[in-house]
Design an enzyme around this catalytic site. Structure first.
Site: not given
Length: 324
Positions: A158, A177, A238-239, A263, A268, A290-292
């Site tokens: 992503i 990363d 992400a989360r 998002d 939620e 949360h629609i990514g």
């Protein structure tokens, strides 16, 4: 492969945009038991359906030890998506249950949402729409994305797609990363930044693309938000647990950062009380539910990968994407 396998489906997204995915499993002799999200969340209802289940296609249903106890014939849990933080992976390993997911299938959808949030932050599209609907005119002076710096935390599929989809904006790219992404970084001109605070301090936008684990929970907290520029925006697709939401509310109140685009949330939908009362009342924060990864294209590809994961395990092969 043995015939008459039972597949429990507890997400309405499976097969909705890819009938071929269901047909693939029917051709393997599978029969479906389909539960709505509300039914799957009701443990009395859920437990009534687990005894004969061989595979489970799951969305957000919590799968803990008590659930495993009711599913003695379970061979594979196939996450219809990427994140597996709702599945107790240690118990799955103890019970010799394969856990598979569908990473990368939603990468383009999530990356496009990141771009949308970046543009909205600089041009305030939401406020502009509300102004016109109120039969008013005008608007604040915006900014352009050109020649800004984006810091990407997690340069997996992503994160890499975010880089690819924003090439035309002449951005400077920084990444943080733990994995070696040197080949991609060299090809696309991304600077690897080992020190997270360094990335945060140099970025106009910070976008998070990591799984939620014990190591990443609360990764963006008080000190990290203090390290950001006062006009920078943090984007989380992400989360929710990766960004400390109470710390985010405090950072906004102190004008330590410019804004946020969320998002995902730890709760939620957002629960009553803090920090959501503060965040929801702050017009510098833009929310999406949360629609990514929720595009027709992504859902179809996720369903396809999910079905193939199950078919492979039933045929004695490795799933396409094994988590545990």
């Amino acid at each position: 492969m043995d015939s008459d396998k039972t597949v429990l489906v507890s997400t309405p997204m499976f097969g909705r945009y890819s009938e071929a995915s269901k047909q693939l499993l029917r051709d393997c002799g599978c029969e479906f038991v389909e539960l709505s999200r509300d039914e799957a969340a009701d443990r009395d209802v859920l437990f009534d359906h687990l005894e004969d289940v061989n595979a489970w296609i799951v969305g957000y249903t919590e799968i803990d030890e008590a659930v495993f106890d009711r599913a003695p014939n379970l061979e594979i849990i196939a996450k219809h998506g990427t994140g597996v933080d709702n599945i107790d992976l240690d118990v799955a390993e103890e019970r010799d249950v394969v856990v598979a997911n569908a990473p990368g299938a939603n990468a383009n959808g999530v990356a496009e949402l990141v771009v949308l949030h970046m543009l909205n932050y600089y041009r305030d599209l939401v406020a502009g729409d509300a102004t016109v609907r109120d039969r008013q005119w005008g608007g604040d002076i915006g900014r352009e994305l050109a020649e800004k710096t984006i810091g990407i935390i997690g340069l997996g599929e992503i994160g890499q797609t975010v880089v690819k989809r924003t090439q035309g904006f002449d951005l400077t790219y920084l990444s943080h990363d733990m994995a070696d992404r040197s080949a991609f970084e060299e090809e696309y001109g991304v600077e690897d930044v080992a020190d997270l605070d360094d990335l945060l301090s140099r970025s106009d936008f910070v976008t998070v693309h990591l799984p939620l684990t014990e190591g990443t929970r609360g990764l963006i907290g008080e000190s990290e938000l203090e390290a950001m520029n006062s006009d920078a925006c943090i984007i989380n697709t992400a989360r929710g647990g990766i960004v400390d939401e109470a710390a985010l509310a405090d950072a906004l109140a102190a004008d330590e950062i410019g804004g946020a685009a969320l998002d995902v949330l730890e709760s939620e939908p957002p629960s009553a009380g803090e920090p959501y009362d503060t965040l929801l009342s702050d017009d510098r924060v833009t929310f999406t539910p949360h629609i990514g990864g929720k595009t027709e294209e992504a859902m179809g590809e996720i369903s396809s990968l999910t079905a193939r994961n199950i078919r492979n395990v039933f045929e004695g092969d490795e799933p396409v994407h094994r988590v545990r």
